[in-house]
Write a protein that holds these residues in place. Structure first.
Motif, PDB file in Angstrom:
ATOM      1  N   VAL A 145       2.465  -6.852   6.994  1.00 53.38           N
ATOM      2  CA  VAL A 145       3.135  -6.400   7.755  1.00 53.38           C
ATOM      3  C   VAL A 145       3.127  -4.699   7.898  1.00 53.38           C
ATOM      4  O   VAL A 145       3.086  -3.970   6.627  1.00 53.38           O
ATOM      5  CB  VAL A 145       4.711  -6.690   7.515  1.00 53.38           C
ATOM      6  N   MET A 146       3.014  -4.210   9.084  1.00 51.50           N
ATOM      7  CA  MET A 146       2.978  -2.521   9.256  1.00 51.50           C
ATOM      8  C   MET A 146       4.152  -2.006   9.887  1.00 51.50           C
ATOM      9  O   MET A 146       4.424  -2.466  11.234  1.00 51.50           O
ATOM     10  CB  MET A 146       1.664  -2.260   9.899  1.00 51.50           C
ATOM     11  N   HIS A 147       4.995  -1.422   9.303  1.00 57.29           N
ATOM     12  CA  HIS A 147       6.099  -0.743  10.069  1.00 57.29           C
ATOM     13  C   HIS A 147       5.535   0.605  10.631  1.00 57.29           C
ATOM     14  O   HIS A 147       4.853   1.400  10.083  1.00 57.29           O
ATOM     15  CB  HIS A 147       7.266  -0.038   8.980  1.00 57.29           C
ATOM     16  N   ILE A 157       1.020  -1.194   0.124  1.00 56.00           N
ATOM     17  CA  ILE A 157       0.031  -0.092  -0.027  1.00 56.00           C
ATOM     18  C   ILE A 157       0.905   1.309   0.333  1.00 56.00           C
ATOM     19  O   ILE A 157       0.672   2.162  -0.803  1.00 56.00           O
ATOM     20  CB  ILE A 157      -0.956  -0.108   1.318  1.00 56.00           C
ATOM     21  N   THR A 158       1.824   1.359   0.801  1.00 58.89           N
ATOM     22  CA  THR A 158       2.892   2.323   1.098  1.00 58.89           C
ATOM     23  C   THR A 158       4.026   1.349   1.396  1.00 58.89           C
ATOM     24  O   THR A 158       4.015  -0.038   1.465  1.00 58.89           O
ATOM     25  CB  THR A 158       2.715   3.355   1.687  1.00 58.89           C
ATOM     26  N   GLU A 159       5.450   1.780   1.267  1.00 65.78           N
ATOM     27  CA  GLU A 159       6.764   1.043   1.898  1.00 65.78           C
ATOM     28  C   GLU A 159       6.391   0.767   3.261  1.00 65.78           C
ATOM     29  O   GLU A 159       7.036  -0.162   3.723  1.00 65.78           O
ATOM     30  CB  GLU A 159       7.772   2.201   1.777  1.00 65.78           C
ATOM     31  N   ASP A 160       5.389   1.431   3.798  1.00 64.87           N
ATOM     32  CA  ASP A 160       5.374   1.095   5.332  1.00 64.87           C
ATOM     33  C   ASP A 160       4.253  -0.096   5.837  1.00 64.87           C
ATOM     34  O   ASP A 160       4.265  -0.675   6.828  1.00 64.87           O
ATOM     35  CB  ASP A 160       5.122   2.217   6.303  1.00 64.87           C
ATOM     36  N   ILE A 207      -4.875   6.992   2.704  1.00 70.58           N
ATOM     37  CA  ILE A 207      -5.541   5.644   3.417  1.00 70.58           C
ATOM     38  C   ILE A 207      -4.545   4.965   4.356  1.00 70.58           C
ATOM     39  O   ILE A 207      -4.680   4.616   5.236  1.00 70.58           O
ATOM     40  CB  ILE A 207      -5.833   4.872   2.347  1.00 70.58           C
ATOM     41  N   ALA A 208      -3.108   4.990   3.870  1.00 70.31           N
ATOM     42  CA  ALA A 208      -2.156   4.447   4.633  1.00 70.31           C
ATOM     43  C   ALA A 208      -2.048   5.145   6.162  1.00 70.31           C
ATOM     44  O   ALA A 208      -1.947   4.486   7.209  1.00 70.31           O
ATOM     45  CB  ALA A 208      -0.794   4.376   3.833  1.00 70.31           C
ATOM     46  N   ASN A 209      -1.895   6.404   6.085  1.00 73.32           N
ATOM     47  CA  ASN A 209      -1.847   7.003   7.446  1.00 73.32           C
ATOM     48  C   ASN A 209      -3.013   6.912   8.315  1.00 73.32           C
ATOM     49  O   ASN A 209      -2.811   6.675   9.545  1.00 73.32           O
ATOM     50  CB  ASN A 209      -1.638   8.475   6.921  1.00 73.32           C
ATOM     51  N   LEU A 210      -4.293   6.672   7.539  1.00 74.05           N
ATOM     52  CA  LEU A 210      -5.516   6.539   8.250  1.00 74.05           C
ATOM     53  C   LEU A 210      -5.294   5.028   9.038  1.00 74.05           C
ATOM     54  O   LEU A 210      -5.704   5.028  10.193  1.00 74.05           O
ATOM     55  CB  LEU A 210      -6.565   6.597   7.641  1.00 74.05           C
ATOM     56  N   LYS A 211      -4.935   4.097   8.346  1.00 68.53           N
ATOM     57  CA  LYS A 211      -4.849   2.812   8.768  1.00 68.53           C
ATOM     58  C   LYS A 211      -3.839   2.551  10.027  1.00 68.53           C
ATOM     59  O   LYS A 211      -4.059   1.884  10.829  1.00 68.53           O
ATOM     60  CB  LYS A 211      -4.400   1.678   7.602  1.00 68.53           C
ATOM     61  N   CYS A 234      -8.797  -4.124  12.154  1.00 68.99           N
ATOM     62  CA  CYS A 234      -7.880  -3.156  11.256  1.00 68.99           C
ATOM     63  C   CYS A 234      -7.289  -3.941  10.102  1.00 68.99           C
ATOM     64  O   CYS A 234      -7.024  -3.322   9.209  1.00 68.99           O
ATOM     65  CB  CYS A 234      -7.288  -2.565  12.411  1.00 68.99           C
ATOM     66  N   LEU A 235      -6.640  -5.048  10.745  1.00 68.97           N
ATOM     67  CA  LEU A 235      -5.621  -5.517  10.056  1.00 68.97           C
ATOM     68  C   LEU A 235      -6.220  -6.369   8.491  1.00 68.97           C
ATOM     69  O   LEU A 235      -5.776  -6.395   7.741  1.00 68.97           O
ATOM     70  CB  LEU A 235      -4.623  -6.587  10.588  1.00 68.97           C
ATOM     71  N   VAL A 236      -7.149  -6.846   8.892  1.00 66.58           N
ATOM     72  CA  VAL A 236      -8.048  -7.457   7.833  1.00 66.58           C
ATOM     73  C   VAL A 236      -8.380  -6.672   6.786  1.00 66.58           C
ATOM     74  O   VAL A 236      -8.504  -6.843   5.533  1.00 66.58           O
ATOM     75  CB  VAL A 236      -8.933  -8.585   8.481  1.00 66.58           C
ATOM     76  N   SER A 237      -8.952  -5.615   7.094  1.00 70.83           N
ATOM     77  CA  SER A 237      -9.586  -4.382   6.361  1.00 70.83           C
ATOM     78  C   SER A 237      -8.471  -3.775   5.381  1.00 70.83           C
ATOM     79  O   SER A 237      -8.693  -3.330   4.350  1.00 70.83           O
ATOM     80  CB  SER A 237      -9.951  -3.344   7.250  1.00 70.83           C
ATOM     81  N   LEU A 238      -7.135  -4.092   5.609  1.00 73.04           N
ATOM     82  CA  LEU A 238      -6.243  -3.858   4.692  1.00 73.04           C
ATOM     83  C   LEU A 238      -5.845  -4.570   3.289  1.00 73.04           C
ATOM     84  O   LEU A 238      -5.597  -4.177   2.323  1.00 73.04           O
ATOM     85  CB  LEU A 238      -4.647  -3.800   5.325  1.00 73.04           C
ATOM     86  N   ILE A 239      -6.306  -5.837   3.378  1.00 74.34           N
ATOM     87  CA  ILE A 239      -6.322  -6.880   2.353  1.00 74.34           C
ATOM     88  C   ILE A 239      -6.950  -6.264   0.952  1.00 74.34           C
ATOM     89  O   ILE A 239      -6.206  -6.279  -0.193  1.00 74.34           O
ATOM     90  CB  ILE A 239      -6.880  -8.288   2.621  1.00 74.34           C
ATOM     91  N   PRO A 240      -8.043  -5.728   0.942  1.00 75.39           N
ATOM     92  CA  PRO A 240      -8.459  -5.286  -0.384  1.00 75.39           C
ATOM     93  C   PRO A 240      -7.822  -4.195  -1.033  1.00 75.39           C
ATOM     94  O   PRO A 240      -7.688  -3.991  -2.279  1.00 75.39           O
ATOM     95  CB  PRO A 240      -9.898  -4.664  -0.181  1.00 75.39           C
ATOM     96  N   TYR A 241      -7.060  -3.321  -0.071  1.00 79.37           N
ATOM     97  CA  TYR A 241      -6.149  -2.153  -0.630  1.00 79.37           C
ATOM     98  C   TYR A 241      -4.808  -2.791  -1.586  1.00 79.37           C
ATOM     99  O   TYR A 241      -4.457  -2.017  -2.240  1.00 79.37           O
ATOM    100  CB  TYR A 241      -5.783  -1.383   0.369  1.00 79.37           C
ATOM    101  N   PHE A 242      -4.328  -3.975  -1.123  1.00 79.74           N
ATOM    102  CA  PHE A 242      -3.390  -4.591  -2.105  1.00 79.74           C
ATOM    103  C   PHE A 242      -3.578  -4.958  -3.412  1.00 79.74           C
ATOM    104  O   PHE A 242      -2.662  -4.854  -4.056  1.00 79.74           O
ATOM    105  CB  PHE A 242      -2.818  -5.540  -1.333  1.00 79.74           C
ATOM    106  N   GLU A 243      -4.911  -4.994  -3.845  1.00 80.14           N
ATOM    107  CA  GLU A 243      -5.095  -5.204  -5.196  1.00 80.14           C
ATOM    108  C   GLU A 243      -5.577  -3.889  -5.986  1.00 80.14           C
ATOM    109  O   GLU A 243      -6.009  -4.007  -7.190  1.00 80.14           O
ATOM    110  CB  GLU A 243      -6.523  -6.206  -5.267  1.00 80.14           C
ATOM    111  N   MET A 244      -5.463  -2.856  -5.254  1.00 79.11           N
ATOM    112  CA  MET A 244      -5.974  -1.668  -6.113  1.00 79.11           C
ATOM    113  C   MET A 244      -4.603  -1.048  -6.531  1.00 79.11           C
ATOM    114  O   MET A 244      -3.667  -0.726  -5.980  1.00 79.11           O
ATOM    115  CB  MET A 244      -6.696  -0.645  -4.901  1.00 79.11           C
ATOM    116  N   LYS A 245      -5.032  -0.274  -7.824  1.00 80.78           N
ATOM    117  CA  LYS A 245      -3.832   0.470  -8.244  1.00 80.78           C
ATOM    118  C   LYS A 245      -4.076   1.999  -8.232  1.00 80.78           C
ATOM    119  O   LYS A 245      -3.043   2.568  -7.849  1.00 80.78           O
ATOM    120  CB  LYS A 245      -4.219   0.202  -9.876  1.00 80.78           C
ATOM    121  N   ASP A 246      -5.201   2.545  -7.750  1.00 79.67           N
ATOM    122  CA  ASP A 246      -5.337   3.975  -7.447  1.00 79.67           C
ATOM    123  C   ASP A 246      -6.088   3.912  -6.004  1.00 79.67           C
ATOM    124  O   ASP A 246      -7.116   3.752  -5.788  1.00 79.67           O
ATOM    125  CB  ASP A 246      -6.202   4.619  -8.367  1.00 79.67           C
ATOM    126  N   LEU A 247      -5.241   4.020  -5.141  1.00 75.65           N
ATOM    127  CA  LEU A 247      -5.404   4.114  -3.650  1.00 75.65           C
ATOM    128  C   LEU A 247      -6.088   5.392  -3.234  1.00 75.65           C
ATOM    129  O   LEU A 247      -5.465   6.326  -3.872  1.00 75.65           O
ATOM    130  CB  LEU A 247      -4.318   3.800  -2.778  1.00 75.65           C
TER     131      LEU A 247
END
Length: 270
Positions: free
Chosen positions: A82-84, A8-11, A138-142, A121-134
């Protein structure tokens, strides 16, 4: 080894290992919040060994040494989210809060398995990994959501996340005796003991009367010998757990040190 990662981002990443296993000795620069989807991980730390599997959620503190061994399991790949939690991000987060953390001691891995808020919270990240235009931000919010939940469920977490001190100069003997099994560059050992590389080498030679590499090799081989004699472990397991990178190099060094191969020793003690 087939490795795939989606970001989603490098983090925030989705990490997947398809092969038999992956092993690495790591110094964590950032706190890492990890959610296991499938597979299994063995984390070897100075204070002990941890085993994590599907469904586990845990936080690994920054500036800690560990050997990580990832395994696929039950026909499924090793897959984690993984979330840094970087120092830069945490400084911004805590800037508006009146938090005065206590001085952090050696931090252990924290477990949060089966907590519904954090898992959601972590499960909700899964759909974003398949999106080209985020969606923007959203990363900061998560990450904000995850840290807010951690602060809600762990009363002591601010003492870890809001502590931005860098390692100071510490006792070399105590630190190296506890962490010799981690195969890291000497620069990293120097940093973690509060020394430049030059000062680390100088202090090491003065303290141990030998070079770091010779001392580390001897300590790792002595530990391997102990593991074979007293715990009857397999060479492939001992090799990676004591800090060697491959089995053939380990077997060669072991025989050179003791005069017999690991398999010969095991045959004599079983």
């Amino acid at each position: 080894m087939e490795y795939q990662a989606k970001y989603i981002t490098e983090d925030i990443k989705l990490s997947c290992y398809e092969d038999r296993f992956f092993k690495s000795d790591i110094m964590f620069e950032h706190h890492m919040l990890i959610w296991f989807i499938s597979g299994e991980t063995k984390i070897i730390r100075a204070e002990g060994t941890y085993l994590f599997k599907a469904g586990d959620i845990f936080l690994i503190p920054r500036n800690q040494l560990a050997t990580i061994i990832n395994y696929p399991k039950d026909g499924l790949p090793h897959k984690t989210v993984v979330m840094h939690l970087t120092t830069e991000w945490l400084r911004r987060f805590y800037a508006g809060l009146n938090v005065k953390p206590a001085t952090a001691n050696v931090q252990q891995i924290r477990h949060y398995t089966n907590h519904p808020l954090l898992e959601s919270c972590l499960v909700s990240l899964i759909p974003y990994f398949e999106m080209k235009d985020l969606p923007g931000g959203i990363a900061n919010l998560k990450i904000t959501e995850a840290v807010t939940i951690l602060r809600t469920i762990d009363a002591d977490i601010d003492n870890l996340l809001a502590n931005f001190e860098e390692p100071g100069k510490i006792d070399l003997v105590d630190y190296m005796e506890r962490n010799f099994m981690f195969n890291l560059p000497l620069e990293k050992f120097g940093y973690l003991t509060g020394r430049s590389l030059t000062t680390f080498k100088r202090d090491f030679k003065k303290t141990f009367a030998t070079t770091p590499q010779r001392w580390l090799t001897k300590k790792r081989l002595d530990l391997a010998h102990y593991e074979f004699v007293h715990k009857k472990k397999k060479p492939v397991d001992v090799c990676y757990e004591v800090g060697f990178e491959n089995l053939s190099h380990f077997s060669f060094a072991f025989k050179k040190e003791f005069g017999y191969a690991p398999t010969e020793l095991l045959a004599s003690v079983i």
